[in-house]
Design a protein around this motif. Sequence first.
Motif, PDB file in Angstrom:
ATOM      1  N   ARG A   1      16.667  -0.558  -5.008  1.00 37.12           N
ATOM      2  CA  ARG A   1      15.768  -1.584  -3.779  1.00 37.12           C
ATOM      3  C   ARG A   1      14.629  -1.786  -4.333  1.00 37.12           C
ATOM      4  N   ALA A   2      14.181  -0.884  -4.590  1.00 35.14           N
ATOM      5  CA  ALA A   2      12.510  -1.337  -4.481  1.00 35.14           C
ATOM      6  C   ALA A   2      11.832  -2.583  -5.878  1.00 35.14           C
ATOM      7  N   LEU A   3      13.042  -3.224  -6.774  1.00 37.03           N
ATOM      8  CA  LEU A   3      12.592  -4.317  -6.668  1.00 37.03           C
ATOM      9  C   LEU A   3      13.172  -5.212  -6.720  1.00 37.03           C
ATOM     10  N   GLU A   4      14.141  -5.519  -5.457  1.00 34.22           N
ATOM     11  CA  GLU A   4      15.279  -6.264  -4.977  1.00 34.22           C
ATOM     12  C   GLU A   4      13.659  -6.766  -4.011  1.00 34.22           C
ATOM     13  N   VAL A   5      13.137  -5.851  -3.414  1.00 36.93           N
ATOM     14  CA  VAL A   5      12.622  -5.823  -2.083  1.00 36.93           C
ATOM     15  C   VAL A   5      10.615  -6.434  -2.460  1.00 36.93           C
ATOM     16  N   ALA A   6      10.547  -6.163  -3.594  1.00 36.57           N
ATOM     17  CA  ALA A   6       9.042  -6.831  -4.440  1.00 36.57           C
ATOM     18  C   ALA A   6       8.494  -7.620  -3.690  1.00 36.57           C
ATOM     19  N   ASP A   7       8.807  -8.914  -3.459  1.00 39.52           N
ATOM     20  CA  ASP A   7       8.234  -9.524  -2.847  1.00 39.52           C
ATOM     21  C   ASP A   7       7.915  -9.599  -1.636  1.00 39.52           C
ATOM     22  N   ARG A   8       8.560  -8.550  -0.143  1.00 40.33           N
ATOM     23  CA  ARG A   8       8.008  -8.566   0.739  1.00 40.33           C
ATOM     24  C   ARG A   8       7.728  -6.462   0.246  1.00 40.33           C
ATOM     25  N   LEU A   9       6.465  -6.169  -0.400  1.00 41.18           N
ATOM     26  CA  LEU A   9       6.165  -4.920   0.082  1.00 41.18           C
ATOM     27  C   LEU A   9       5.711  -4.571   1.830  1.00 41.18           C
ATOM     28  N   ASN A  10       6.572  -4.160   2.659  1.00 44.28           N
ATOM     29  CA  ASN A  10       6.106  -4.090   3.802  1.00 44.28           C
ATOM     30  C   ASN A  10       6.759  -2.776   4.299  1.00 44.28           C
TER      31      ASN A  10
ATOM     32  N   ASN B   1      -0.901  10.045   0.035  1.00 44.97           N
ATOM     33  CA  ASN B   1      -2.081  11.127   1.005  1.00 44.97           C
ATOM     34  C   ASN B   1      -0.787  10.853   2.306  1.00 44.97           C
ATOM     35  N   ILE B   2      -0.350  10.081   2.556  1.00 48.77           N
ATOM     36  CA  ILE B   2       0.335   9.623   3.814  1.00 48.77           C
ATOM     37  C   ILE B   2       1.445  10.784   4.031  1.00 48.77           C
ATOM     38  N   HIS B   3       2.260  10.604   2.951  1.00 46.70           N
ATOM     39  CA  HIS B   3       3.395  11.321   3.158  1.00 46.70           C
ATOM     40  C   HIS B   3       4.337  11.487   3.994  1.00 46.70           C
ATOM     41  N   PRO B   4       4.644   9.776   4.327  1.00 47.95           N
ATOM     42  CA  PRO B   4       5.689   9.227   5.614  1.00 47.95           C
ATOM     43  C   PRO B   4       6.687  10.088   5.871  1.00 47.95           C
ATOM     44  N   PHE B   5       7.749  10.980   4.326  1.00 43.52           N
ATOM     45  CA  PHE B   5       8.745  10.876   5.313  1.00 43.52           C
ATOM     46  C   PHE B   5       8.109  13.140   5.184  1.00 43.52           C
ATOM     47  N   PRO B   6       9.444  13.461   5.681  1.00 45.56           N
ATOM     48  CA  PRO B   6      10.058  14.898   5.135  1.00 45.56           C
ATOM     49  C   PRO B   6       9.885  15.459   4.208  1.00 45.56           C
ATOM     50  N   ASP B   7      11.104  14.679   3.072  1.00 42.73           N
ATOM     51  CA  ASP B   7      10.992  15.396   1.871  1.00 42.73           C
ATOM     52  C   ASP B   7      11.654  13.086   1.160  1.00 42.73           C
ATOM     53  N   GLY B   8      11.262  13.298   0.084  1.00 42.27           N
ATOM     54  CA  GLY B   8      11.550  11.965  -1.085  1.00 42.27           C
ATOM     55  C   GLY B   8      10.004  10.991  -1.502  1.00 42.27           C
ATOM     56  N   ASN B   9       9.317  11.471  -1.084  1.00 41.88           N
ATOM     57  CA  ASN B   9       7.775  11.168  -0.555  1.00 41.88           C
ATOM     58  C   ASN B   9       7.188  10.732  -2.204  1.00 41.88           C
ATOM     59  N   GLY B  10       7.032  12.328  -3.545  1.00 39.36           N
ATOM     60  CA  GLY B  10       7.105  11.454  -4.490  1.00 39.36           C
ATOM     61  C   GLY B  10       7.380  10.192  -5.010  1.00 39.36           C
ATOM     62  N   ARG B  11       8.929  10.588  -5.030  1.00 41.19           N
ATOM     63  CA  ARG B  11      10.152   9.431  -5.766  1.00 41.19           C
ATOM     64  C   ARG B  11      10.235   7.920  -5.390  1.00 41.19           C
ATOM     65  N   THR B  12       9.907   8.285  -3.983  1.00 38.70           N
ATOM     66  CA  THR B  12       9.585   6.798  -3.255  1.00 38.70           C
ATOM     67  C   THR B  12       8.624   6.106  -4.076  1.00 38.70           C
ATOM     68  N   GLY B  13       7.760   7.512  -3.618  1.00 44.19           N
ATOM     69  CA  GLY B  13       6.017   6.404  -3.680  1.00 44.19           C
ATOM     70  C   GLY B  13       6.113   6.001  -5.394  1.00 44.19           C
ATOM     71  N   ARG B  14       6.505   6.697  -6.434  1.00 46.86           N
ATOM     72  CA  ARG B  14       6.821   6.717  -7.314  1.00 46.86           C
ATOM     73  C   ARG B  14       8.064   4.852  -7.534  1.00 46.86           C
ATOM     74  N   ALA B  15       8.654   4.519  -6.591  1.00 50.66           N
ATOM     75  CA  ALA B  15       9.129   3.842  -6.744  1.00 50.66           C
ATOM     76  C   ALA B  15       8.742   2.774  -6.117  1.00 50.66           C
ATOM     77  N   LEU B  16       7.859   2.235  -5.129  1.00 49.33           N
ATOM     78  CA  LEU B  16       7.080   1.235  -4.704  1.00 49.33           C
ATOM     79  C   LEU B  16       6.079   1.202  -5.864  1.00 49.33           C
ATOM     80  N   MET B  17       5.412   1.906  -6.812  1.00 46.93           N
ATOM     81  CA  MET B  17       4.580   1.303  -7.999  1.00 46.93           C
ATOM     82  C   MET B  17       5.306   0.528  -8.454  1.00 46.93           C
ATOM     83  N   HIS B  18       6.401   0.819  -9.157  1.00 42.75           N
ATOM     84  CA  HIS B  18       7.691  -0.544  -9.576  1.00 42.75           C
ATOM     85  C   HIS B  18       7.855  -1.568  -9.090  1.00 42.75           C
ATOM     86  N   ALA B  19       7.615  -1.642  -7.742  1.00 40.98           N
ATOM     87  CA  ALA B  19       7.869  -2.724  -7.001  1.00 40.98           C
ATOM     88  C   ALA B  19       6.631  -3.410  -6.910  1.00 40.98           C
TER      89      ALA B  19
END
Length: 337
Positions: free
Chosen positions: A53-62, A143-161
């Motif tokens: 999903r991260a790669l699919e939304v890479a053109d609109r990182l919001n 740092n923001i840690h916007p979720f109660p869980d899954g921040n690391g995995r989401t953050g690393r997916a964001l890196m690929h996006a």
Amino acid sequence: MSFASLLLRTEAASSSQIENLTSSPKAIALAELGRRGRASADEIVANVGAMTRALEVADRLNADAILAMHRVLMRDHMPSAAGVWRDSAVWIGGSARSPHGSDYVAPPAELVPAAIDDLKNFIARDDLPALAQVAIAHAQFENIHPFPDGNGRTGRALMHAQLRHAGLTRHVIVPISAGLLAETERYFAALSTYRSGDPLPIVGQVCEAVFPALQNARALIADVTEARERWSEVISARRGAAAWRLADHLGRRPVIDARLAAELLGVTTVNAQVAIDRLVEDGVLDQIGRGARDRVWQAPEVVEAMERFAERGITGWSEGLPARTPRRRRAGADRGR
């Protein structure tokens, strides 16, 4: 043979392993087939979905893109919080009951939307070296840690996006998590140092992770390519038959059943079974277990190549990357970074 999906799966497994979510390549592949029961494997499959999903939304990182990644990651494991900003305090370390003695307390929940909006603006900048920008954005997200869980995995997916958004990758991914996995203590320490105002360690850590990760990925691709070349010498079916086409798919989906084989080949399950049986006879596929119903097969050479990739990620690729034991998950409101 396309290696994009193979690298995506191995990277998702490495990112999950940083959180001490470990499972064998075979178990992960079985989970992808719907053979549920091993929680870690199921969560790693969810991480494959989040990275896709991260790669699919890479053109609109919001903000919506980040929420979409998290929704895919957590929808089966924490559905009430999937794709929703947290509404309570989170911290790393200390006790699950209180942030007293914790390593880090994230900003109050009401500040999360504005902080993510600020991060979005930083990601949109085009005047920074791409890898440095990716590393700093990742550290700020953690740092923001916007979720109660899954921040690391989401953050690393964001890196690929971000890498896709910056044009550094197009069709495949750089397995950064696989590079970080050998140095998890340094990785976590660099994130802590960033909170103190020094971005250099996390930038250095991400940049240093790229090169051994690429070496590891090349070794994986070489192993799988060698296996496919060997199959060309032993497959006895006529050229163009379904067995040959199925062999081409095994590099990215090394564990299959008749249903998946039929889907990959665009044929009936009966014809798919004929192709599977031929590859079993020719020594390309082995049946997993001895059941007569609901059977599953694996390409052992590919599975073993993926296992070697994972082992290299843990132990470090070169003398410059000493083996380190991944840090144990610590108690706290966020059970996964």
